[in-house]
Design an enzyme around this catalytic site. Structure first.
Site, PDB file in Angstrom:
ATOM      1  N   ARG A 181      72.638  50.551  42.659  1.00 34.22           N
ATOM      2  CA  ARG A 181      72.042  50.208  41.357  1.00 34.22           C
ATOM      3  C   ARG A 181      71.087  49.040  41.543  1.00 34.22           C
ATOM      4  O   ARG A 181      71.477  48.030  42.154  1.00 34.22           O
ATOM      5  CB  ARG A 181      73.157  49.820  40.371  1.00 34.22           C
ATOM      6  N   ARG A 211      81.057  57.188  31.401  1.00 32.88           N
ATOM      7  CA  ARG A 211      81.413  55.984  32.170  1.00 32.88           C
ATOM      8  C   ARG A 211      82.689  55.286  31.694  1.00 32.88           C
ATOM      9  O   ARG A 211      82.870  54.099  31.916  1.00 32.88           O
ATOM     10  CB  ARG A 211      80.237  55.012  32.125  1.00 32.88           C
ATOM     11  N   ASP A 240      70.635  50.231  35.135  1.00 32.60           N
ATOM     12  CA  ASP A 240      71.412  49.950  33.919  1.00 32.60           C
ATOM     13  C   ASP A 240      70.524  49.198  32.926  1.00 32.60           C
ATOM     14  O   ASP A 240      70.030  48.111  33.233  1.00 32.60           O
ATOM     15  CB  ASP A 240      72.630  49.083  34.297  1.00 32.60           C
ATOM     16  N   TYR A 280      71.074  38.816  32.558  1.00 29.55           N
ATOM     17  CA  TYR A 280      72.357  39.324  33.046  1.00 29.55           C
ATOM     18  C   TYR A 280      72.150  40.600  33.857  1.00 29.55           C
ATOM     19  O   TYR A 280      71.387  41.468  33.461  1.00 29.55           O
ATOM     20  CB  TYR A 280      73.272  39.624  31.853  1.00 29.55           C
ATOM     21  N   HIS A 324      71.651  48.254  29.967  1.00 27.28           N
ATOM     22  CA  HIS A 324      72.541  47.375  29.185  1.00 27.28           C
ATOM     23  C   HIS A 324      72.281  47.487  27.681  1.00 27.28           C
ATOM     24  O   HIS A 324      72.273  46.477  26.971  1.00 27.28           O
ATOM     25  CB  HIS A 324      72.414  45.917  29.638  1.00 27.28           C
ATOM     26  N   GLU A 349      81.776  53.251  40.117  1.00 26.70           N
ATOM     27  CA  GLU A 349      81.166  51.919  40.281  1.00 26.70           C
ATOM     28  C   GLU A 349      82.158  51.003  40.989  1.00 26.70           C
ATOM     29  O   GLU A 349      83.352  51.039  40.714  1.00 26.70           O
ATOM     30  CB  GLU A 349      80.829  51.332  38.901  1.00 26.70           C
ATOM     31  N   TRP A 378      72.430  43.522  24.215  1.00 30.55           N
ATOM     32  CA  TRP A 378      72.117  43.245  25.614  1.00 30.55           C
ATOM     33  C   TRP A 378      72.776  44.307  26.473  1.00 30.55           C
ATOM     34  O   TRP A 378      73.633  45.014  26.019  1.00 30.55           O
ATOM     35  CB  TRP A 378      72.582  41.863  26.056  1.00 30.55           C
ATOM     36  N   GLU A 413      80.671  52.756  29.054  1.00 33.63           N
ATOM     37  CA  GLU A 413      81.577  51.701  29.538  1.00 33.63           C
ATOM     38  C   GLU A 413      82.238  50.933  28.400  1.00 33.63           C
ATOM     39  O   GLU A 413      83.286  50.345  28.599  1.00 33.63           O
ATOM     40  CB  GLU A 413      80.845  50.757  30.502  1.00 33.63           C
ATOM     41  N   GLU A 442      71.373  54.207  32.856  1.00 38.33           N
ATOM     42  CA  GLU A 442      72.650  53.879  32.203  1.00 38.33           C
ATOM     43  C   GLU A 442      72.451  53.080  30.926  1.00 38.33           C
ATOM     44  O   GLU A 442      71.605  52.182  30.873  1.00 38.33           O
ATOM     45  CB  GLU A 442      73.486  53.068  33.199  1.00 38.33           C
TER      46      GLU A 442
END
Ligand code: KDG
Ligand code: MG
Length: 403
Positions: A147, A284, A211, A159, A213, A340, A403, A263, A237
């Site tokens: 990633r 995920r 990702d 982040y 986010h 992951e 975020w 996630e 993602e």
């Protein structure tokens, strides 16, 4: 067999973990992970005040019935705190069941469907050249899936763009939330440039992931997906915040870029539209947030019907216990996609002796009875709880954003 006691252990060997330990009258014990990053003590209160008292005396072998009792019986269903608490209990019960059967957990889930579990790790950097250098090193370390994340020039680092282990040391996880700055119009043209350079450096025989986010709107995500198509990413993602599952229809109409999300989901109902309409390619969810081994297996079996593959969330705040349970499920199911894996601090590895192992891009399930992860309470006692938050994000004009 009867449950005689349940202990909740909170420790911070680099970051906070909530571990549930269940004792039985036959001497068997089991452990589970109930960590919610930044909300650890809320789960502890839910467990200690509401779940522990009602479980004493129950038969630990009744994993499905206990899961349903805690889920349906609560009346106030779902939510990250409730589901993490149920997850911790469920993992510990499956640990006891598999120990009682004298088998590794994967045998009770259908046996092995594969010999090893492909993982992806993270590379981040402040600019594109730093990321490219990191991806090359990661490839040399044996990773077949990587990633890549980059900071936006002119804005403070965001982040996910630092090396993952630095999240514990480099100020990303702090006692109060730090505020980051986000600008979509600066980010959107940057990411395709990143992957062009990464492909130039490592070629096409490696899976690349990115990702977002949750930071884009559906139409912005559709644009990014289109712009990334030439670089053949394994997935994009969390392109948008997925409270509105229907938002993915817009992305799907515009791009063949494979999509991953989930996630932050904790129930099968969070993903029902995404899966039945085949709006995503990878789901995920992870054992600690989606209802333990019971919840995870149910979701992946549901996803399999719609050709959606598994991709358990596995950053450092998913403890080695949940990671162990994920690896058993990953090994047993047919529709495995990827796992992951960020790795852990040395202190975390000391605190959780385990039979699973990582080697050059792959995780290998252990053969010890149960899920194969234990907790060393003497080590845990050396690392007391330490308050920590993820950052929050604002736009350049000061408005709050995802975020
Ligand atoms: O607790 C939240 C983190 O685990 C999350 O931000 C990490 O997005 C993440 C990922 O893909 O691992
Ligand atoms: Mg993520």
């Amino acid at each position: 067999m009867k449950i005689t006691d349940i202990k909740i252990i909170v420790a911070s060997p680099g970051r906070n973990f909530v571990t549930v330990k269940i004792y039985t009258d036959e001497g068997l014990t089991g452990i589970g992970d109930a960590t919610v990053n930044g909300r650890e003590k809320s789960v502890v209160a839910y467990l200690e005040d509401h779940l522990v008292p009602i479980l004493i005396g129950k038969d630990p072998m009744r994993t499905e019935d206990i899961w349903q009792y805690l889920y349906k019986g609560a009346y106030w269903r779902r939510g990250p705190i409730t589901m993490a608490a149920i997850s911790g209990i469920d993992m510990a019960l499956w640990d006891i069941k598999a120990k009682a059967a004298n088998m590794p957990l994967y045998q009770l889930l259908g046996g092995k469907s594969r010999d090893k579990v492909m993982v992806y790790k993270h590379v981040g950097g402040l600019d594109i050249s730093e990321v490219v250098e990191g991806v090359v090193k990661m490839r040399e370390a044996g990773l077949d899936a990587i990633r890549a994340q980059v900071s936006i020039p002119g804005l403070p680092p965001i982040y996910g763009t630092g090396p993952s282990l630095d999240q514990t040391k480099g100020g990303m996880i702090t006692a109060l939330p730090t505020e980051e700055v986000w600008a979509t119009h600066k980010y959107l043209p940057l990411v395709p440039k990143l992957f062009e350079k990464v492909r130039d450096a490592v070629g096409w025989d490696v899976h690349l992931l990115h990702d977002v986010h949750h930071r884009l709107t559906p139409i912005e995500a559709a644009r990014l997906g289109k712009d990334l198509e030439p670089f053949r990413l394994f997935w994009l993602e969390d392109a948008v915040a997925a409270e509105l599952q229907e938002g993915f229809r817009i992305i799907r109409q515009h791009t063949t870029q494979p999509l991953a999300v989930g996630e932050v989901f904790n129930s099968i109902y969070d993903l029902q539209t995404l899966i039945t309409e085949q709006l995503i390619d990878y789901i995920r969810v992870t054992s600690v947030h989606a209802g333990g081994v019971t919840g995870l297996k149910r979701i992946f079996d549901f996803a399999a019907i719609y050709h959606v593959r598994s991709a358990c969330h596995g950053p450092m705040d998913v403890s080695p216990v949940a990671m162990g349970c994920n690896i058993h499920v990953d090994t047993a199911i047919n529709n495995f996609g990827i796992q992951e894996f960020s790795g852990y601090t040395e202190e975390t590895y000391d605190m959780f002796p385990r039979s699973w192992r990582y080697e050059r891009g792959y995780l290998h399930v252990g053969e010890t009875p149960g899920h194969g992860v234990d907790i060393d309470e003497k080590v845990a006692a050396k690392f007391p709880y330490s308050p920590a938050y993820l950052p929050v994000a604002r736009l350049e004009d000061g408005g709050m954003t995802s975020w």
